[in-house]
Design an enzyme around this catalytic site. Structure first.
Site, short mmCIF file in Angstrom:
data_model
loop_
_atom_site.label_atom_id
_atom_site.label_comp_id
_atom_site.label_asym_id
_atom_site.label_seq_id
_atom_site.Cartn_x
_atom_site.Cartn_y
_atom_site.Cartn_z
N GLY A 327 0.83 -1.20 0.00
CA GLY A 327 0.00 0.00 0.00
C GLY A 327 0.86 1.24 0.00
O GLY A 327 2.09 1.18 0.01
N GLN A 328 0.19 2.39 0.02
CA GLN A 328 0.85 3.69 0.00
C GLN A 328 0.39 4.48 1.21
O GLN A 328 -0.78 4.79 1.34
CB GLN A 328 0.50 4.45 -1.28
CG GLN A 328 1.11 5.83 -1.38
CD GLN A 328 2.60 5.80 -1.68
OE1 GLN A 328 3.08 4.92 -2.38
NE2 GLN A 328 3.34 6.76 -1.13
N GLY A 329 1.32 4.78 2.10
CA GLY A 329 0.98 5.57 3.27
C GLY A 329 1.28 7.04 3.06
O GLY A 329 1.75 7.45 1.99
N GLY A 330 0.99 7.85 4.06
CA GLY A 330 1.21 9.28 3.94
C GLY A 330 2.67 9.66 3.82
O GLY A 330 3.00 10.74 3.38
N PHE A 331 3.57 8.75 4.23
CA PHE A 331 4.99 9.09 4.22
C PHE A 331 5.80 8.15 3.34
O PHE A 331 7.01 8.10 3.42
CB PHE A 331 5.54 9.06 5.66
CG PHE A 331 4.81 10.02 6.54
CD1 PHE A 331 5.12 11.35 6.55
CD2 PHE A 331 3.78 9.58 7.36
CE1 PHE A 331 4.44 12.25 7.35
CE2 PHE A 331 3.10 10.47 8.17
CZ PHE A 331 3.43 11.81 8.16
N GLY A 332 5.13 7.39 2.49
CA GLY A 332 5.85 6.54 1.57
C GLY A 332 5.17 5.19 1.39
O GLY A 332 4.27 4.82 2.16
N VAL A 334 4.64 1.00 1.28
CA VAL A 334 4.93 -0.11 2.19
C VAL A 334 5.00 -1.39 1.37
O VAL A 334 4.13 -1.65 0.54
CB VAL A 334 3.86 -0.24 3.29
CG1 VAL A 334 4.21 -1.39 4.23
CG2 VAL A 334 3.72 1.06 4.06
N LYS A 348 8.56 -0.01 5.27
CA LYS A 348 8.09 1.31 4.84
C LYS A 348 9.28 2.10 4.30
O LYS A 348 10.27 2.32 5.01
CB LYS A 348 7.43 2.06 5.99
CG LYS A 348 6.99 3.47 5.62
CD LYS A 348 6.22 4.15 6.73
CE LYS A 348 4.82 3.61 6.84
NZ LYS A 348 3.97 4.43 7.73
N ASP A 445 -3.28 10.36 14.66
CA ASP A 445 -3.88 9.89 13.41
C ASP A 445 -4.53 8.52 13.61
O ASP A 445 -4.31 7.60 12.83
CB ASP A 445 -2.82 9.83 12.31
CG ASP A 445 -3.46 9.75 10.91
OD1 ASP A 445 -4.63 10.16 10.77
OD2 ASP A 445 -2.80 9.28 9.97
#
Length: 634
Positions: A327-332, A334, A348, A445
């Site tokens: 997936g794609q998180g807020g900071f890069g 995974v 990550k 968050d």
């Protein structure tokens, strides 16, 4: 006279031990233990391996928190365990005590499938049956001070009254740690008393445990000037001296039959103390020099043990292949990976636009690796190579809670009991961050996609990309850069940039309501008057129609009164005014105690948040992993 301000803490401790050599021995030496004899485990079995790992986990957490419970393994070989340190000792002393206890418990109870060990300042317990949250008052151990009173009846009455009052404070009062101490005058003396329960108990069980221990006092400690009762789930002690302030014995002879010391023995004692103290100071100075060298080596080893090479991570992820992308998180992004030892991990890869230096990044990572709780995702290692910064987490096969909760087919896996387990697990994880870890951490968050599920669907809070560490005296902070997720942000944070532990309570309340209803708050719309799940839930609850929100997927397994109670708690957490929201310690107690009285929730905000953490730009990428605002160990 030797002033403590001129002596380092290690020397003070050694001086205390020196003086203790000359004081009366009033209790038998610990450890004290109870071992099961009905069933034994086999050497080199899966149970023994799970027990070894569990004891190691308990010991590693003892420098962070004075209470911790966990389990290890699956099926019939699963082992459950907990420890409790007395609240007045330091984290360092807790670590030392639990380390000793983990060694003693396997020596004193070899091959036992259930065992309890009490050291001087801590309790350690494990079992092949799940005892977490269950009260057990069998096998209490009573210990008496060997000095006696000539008229004990009046003293026993005063002790019982004192400890009964402390029991109310620890069980139902303001103590978040189920701990209380008290001092009351008695004739020419002062009675100092302490009670404490393991924090897995509900308030009523804590009270029952201590009441049972009070009932054991006459049988063990009648006519004695001091006593302790050791239970599997609680502890009490009383003395004529302030033991929880560091005192090691009574200060005068009015307590009964103490023999007077003649002048020559006093002179011998003073001379002996001076000689011993002189030798101790010399050895301590030399020892501190050696400790300094050892710590430098350990610091270097701590980094080496957790740093993983970029090449190894490229191999683990097939060069960060899209096929391995989780997936794609807020900071890069995974990625799923498999290390050389076969362990599956989640990696990550952080954004490269961070202004944070490598040394600061490493320090923050090592700090967070100390946070160990069964409801937090475990950080296993990291990588720093040029502009590349990567974090390596444990891999959790069931993915994030939002994927399961908001998918009509997947949600069938979440019956009512499992949903309650998830809610309670998330609550305990947040409480650990707010109150029980070495650091006071605000996650900022909390949302369904940041809760991951392990093999048994147990929740683990993840993604500390926007977390903040508070100094011990701080209660609230302000930021000009507001980042978060629509539907979960507290109104004071979304509108004014103010955040505190109550911001996390708000996010938890949203999560709770989403879990019990199966409905997503973000994007929910019912009418102009109820434009969010929160407002709609409050509207139905206020009109006595709350059961209309039960998820059809769990309606068969969900008791109506229990659903309404959890809905009530969720609404208390999402009240518009942060002051009205409960703390997480209060939330955990409300979740555990079905008889707890719940207040009337005020109206929640009708619109929540305006910002999304997953913006494509890099305006807050400097928050690579954890933004620190004063690192002050708790």
């Amino acid at each position: 006279m030797i002033h403590s301000l001129m002596i380092s803490k290690p020397i003070q401790l050694l001086l205390l031990c020196t003086f203790a050599l000359f004081s009366d021995v009033v209790f038998a030496d610990p450890p004290y233990n109870i071992c099961s004899t009905s069933i034994s485990y086999a050497k080199d079995s899966s149970f023994e391996n799970n027990l070894t790992n569990l004891l190691s986990s308990l010991s590693s957490n003892a420098s962070i928190s004075k209470f911790y419970n966990t389990s290890n393994g699956i099926g019939p070989d699963r082992v459950y365990g907990l420890y409790m340190c007395l609240d007045y000792i330091t984290n360092e002393s807790c670590k030392t005590c639990i380390t000793t206890a983990t060694e003693d418990i396997v020596k004193l109870c070899p091959l036992a499938t259930e065992a309890v060990v009490w050291e001087e300042f801590c309790l350690l317990r494990y079992s092949n049956s799940n005892f977490i949250g269950s009260l057990n008052v069998t096998g209490n151990i009573g210990l008496d001070n060997k000095q006696n009173l000539s008229e004990p009846e009046k003293f026993e009455s005063a002790v019982n009254q004192t400890i009964s009052n402390l029991t109310k404070v620890a069980s139902f009062g303001v103590s978040a740690n189920m701990y209380a101490t008290g001092e009351v005058p008695f004739e020419d003396e002062t009675i100092y008393a302490l009670v404490q329960c393991t924090r897995d108990l509900i308030a009523s069980d804590c009270s029952r445990c201590l009441q049972s221990a009070i009932g054991d006092i006459p049988g063990c400690c009648y006519a004695s000037i001091g006593g302790r009762v050791l239970s599997r789930s609680c502890y009490l002690r009383y003395e004529f001296y302030a033991f929880y302030h560091g005192a090691t014995g009574p200060t005068n002879s009015t307590t009964g039959k103490k023999e007077s010391k003649n002048n020559s023995s006093k002179l011998w004692m003073i001379t002996g103390i001076i000689v011993v103290v002189g030798l101790v100071i010399v050895f301590v100075i030399f020892g501190l020099y050696l400790v300094g060298i050892k710590r430098k080596r350990q610091s270097k080893n701590g980094i080496d043990n957790h740093q993983i090479s970029l090449g190894s991570l490229r191999v683990a992820t097939n060069n960060f292949s899209d096929l391995n992308k989780l997936g794609q998180g807020g900071f890069g992004p995974v990625y799923k990976g498999k290390l050389r030892d076969g362990q599956e991990v989640a990696i990550k890869r952080l954004s490269t636009c961070s202004e944070q230096g490598s040394e600061e990044f490493i320090n923050e990572v090592l700090l967070i690796m100390q946070l160990q709780h069964k409801n937090l995702v475990k950080l296993l290692g990291f990588c720093v190579d040029g502009e590349e910064k990567l974090l390596v987490y444990e891999f959790l096969p069931n993915g994030s809670l939002d994927v399961v909760l908001f998918d009509p087919k997947q949600r069938e896996r979440l019956d009512w009991t499992k949903r309650l387990d998830i809610i309670n697990g998330i609550a305990r994880g947040i409480l650990y961050l707010h109150e029980d870890s070495r650091l006071k951490i605000i996650h900022r968050d909390l949302k369904a996609s940041n809760v991951l599920l392990d093999y048994d669907m147990n929740p683990k809070i993840s993604d500390f990309g926007m977390a903040r560490i508070f100094a011990g005296s701080e209660g609230e902070a302000n930021t000009a850069t507001i980042v978060g997720t629509y539907g979960y942000m507290a109104p004071e944070y979304a509108m004014e940039g103010l955040y505190s532990i109550k911001s996390d309570v708000f996010g938890f309340g949203v999560l709770l309501l989403e879990i019990i209803t199966g409905k997503r708050n973000a994007g929910f719309y019912h009418s102009n008057k109820t434009p969010s799940l929160l407002s709609y839930a409050w509207h139905l609850w206020n009109e006595g129609k709350g059961l209309e929100l039960i998820d059809p997927m769990s309606v068969d397994s969900c008791p109506g009164d229990e659903f309404l109670r959890y809905m009530h708690i969720g609404l208390l957490c999402v009240q518009e005014d942060a002051y009205d929201r409960p703390t997480m310690s209060s939330v955990v107690l409300m979740l555990k105690n079905e008889s707890a009285t719940l207040g009337q929730p005020e109206r929640p905000p009708f619109s929540l948040g305006r910002f999304n953490a997953n913006e494509p730009d890099c305006q807050d990428c400097s928050l690579n992993f954890l933004t620190l605002s004063d690192i002050v160990p708790q």
